[in-house]
Design a protein around this motif. Structure first.
Motif, PDB file in Angstrom:
ATOM      1  N   ASN A  63      25.511  32.061  36.777  1.00  0.00           N
ATOM      2  CA  ASN A  63      25.176  33.570  36.837  1.00  0.00           C
ATOM      3  C   ASN A  63      24.715  34.256  37.624  1.00  0.00           C
ATOM      4  O   ASN A  63      24.970  35.554  38.140  1.00  0.00           O
ATOM      5  CB  ASN A  63      24.322  33.183  35.649  1.00  0.00           C
ATOM      6  N   THR A  64      23.766  33.835  38.739  1.00  0.00           N
ATOM      7  CA  THR A  64      22.932  34.208  39.430  1.00  0.00           C
ATOM      8  C   THR A  64      23.893  34.484  40.575  1.00  0.00           C
ATOM      9  O   THR A  64      24.219  35.928  41.140  1.00  0.00           O
ATOM     10  CB  THR A  64      21.828  32.830  39.960  1.00  0.00           C
ATOM     11  N   GLU A  67      26.363  37.840  40.020  1.00  0.00           N
ATOM     12  CA  GLU A  67      25.904  38.247  39.869  1.00  0.00           C
ATOM     13  C   GLU A  67      24.791  39.061  41.315  1.00  0.00           C
ATOM     14  O   GLU A  67      24.925  40.349  41.971  1.00  0.00           O
ATOM     15  CB  GLU A  67      24.034  38.427  39.256  1.00  0.00           C
ATOM     16  N   LYS A  70      28.515  41.437  42.865  1.00  0.00           N
ATOM     17  CA  LYS A  70      28.258  42.260  42.143  1.00  0.00           C
ATOM     18  C   LYS A  70      27.325  42.690  42.988  1.00  0.00           C
ATOM     19  O   LYS A  70      27.543  44.189  43.358  1.00  0.00           O
ATOM     20  CB  LYS A  70      28.106  42.382  40.798  1.00  0.00           C
ATOM     21  N   GLU A  71      26.278  42.427  43.165  1.00  0.00           N
ATOM     22  CA  GLU A  71      25.423  43.010  44.129  1.00  0.00           C
ATOM     23  C   GLU A  71      25.979  44.123  45.150  1.00  0.00           C
ATOM     24  O   GLU A  71      26.232  44.705  46.075  1.00  0.00           O
ATOM     25  CB  GLU A  71      24.374  42.611  44.407  1.00  0.00           C
TER      26      GLU A  71
END
Length: 276
Positions: A63-64, A67, A70-71
């Protein structure tokens, strides 16, 4: 479970489980369980316990990573917007301003020589140059202030249509799904396609209504269709082949996101369709 708790659990639980099994093995199962088989069972229990504990940790890691991806993508879009703002301001806007100054000088010369025909043509060029300047400055404003992080894509589109069309007495409708499967880069390009399409409608279509829609396949959200449709007078695609700069811009933006463009036009209106 937090990473710290997972770490301590990873240290303590396998030791307790293996210690408990070894105690039972050497007291109750010493005669029934051969040494070699007991070692294999111990290794399997150890691996199973570790895998069970670390499953949550690995899920958090995945999950990290998503993220962070996406960042990074959003950051890349932001940096591209900043680069475009700099190019528009430092190169294009200043060049337009310099051209306007030169054009004013040419108009004064035309007046001095009494060439009214030339002055009329120069006035037309000056109006076109002013329109270009306004469009460039509006693009700079949009790039600097309409960030994707601050406002979601549907709200940006709704705000743009309302600000651009309402003052011109052109009605509009927006049809978007509840969930938008669009990446930040796709949103940037589709918004540019929308701006170019609406500009063409205002300039040439003599339309009274514009419909903007996004259709997403239920079975495959990665497949979507973005459409801008007006009820204007339409145009002949072959007739504008030599003056299709706006269509080329739309096609290039669609190609940048791996989509295809389809333009259809007749006397009932024009449809600009982007399929991904």
């Amino acid at each position: 479970m937090t990473p710290t708790r997972i770490k301590w659990t990873l240290f303590i639980v396998p030791a307790l489980v293996i210690g408990g099994f070894e105690t039972i093995r050497h007291t109750l199962l010493e005669q029934a369980l051969p040494m070699e088989l007991g070692n294999w069972i111990t290794a399997l229990i150890d691996a199973f316990v570790i895998a069970l504990i670390t499953r949550r940790l690995f899920q958090q890691y995945v999950n990290t990573e998503k993220e962070l991806g996406k960042e990074r993508e959003s950051r890349a879009v932001f940096e591209e917007r900043e680069r475009l703002v700099k190019v528009l301001h430092d190169q294009i806007a200043q060049s337009i301003f310099y051209s306007g100054v030169q054009l004013d000088g040419a108009k004064k010369l035309a007046e001095q020589h009494g060439d009214k025909t030339l002055k009329v043509k120069l006035d037309d060029v000056h109006l076109s140059l002013r329109e270009i300047d306004e469009n460039v400055r509006q693009s700079i404003f949009n790039l600097k202030h309409n960030t994707i992080e601050a406002v979601n894509f549907e709200d940006r589109v709704r705000s743009y249509l309302n600000n651009t069309l309402s003052a011109r007495q052109i009605s509009w409708d927006l049809q978007f799904p509840d969930a938008l499967p669009l990446t930040p880069w796709e949103q940037v390009q589709l918004f540019g396609i929308l701006q170019e399409s609406v500009t063409n409608v205002i300039k040439h279509a003599n339309a009274s209504t514009i419909l903007v829609s996004l259709d997403v396949q239920e079975t495959n959200p990665a497949k979507w269709t973005f459409r801008v449709r007006d009820n204007g007078i339409g145009f002949d695609l072959d007739a504008v082949r030599e003056r299709r700069y706006g269509l080329d811009i739309i096609a290039n933006r669609a190609r940048d996101i791996g989509a295809e463009i389809l333009v259809e036009s007749d006397n009932t209106g024009t449809s600009v369709c982007v399929r991904h």
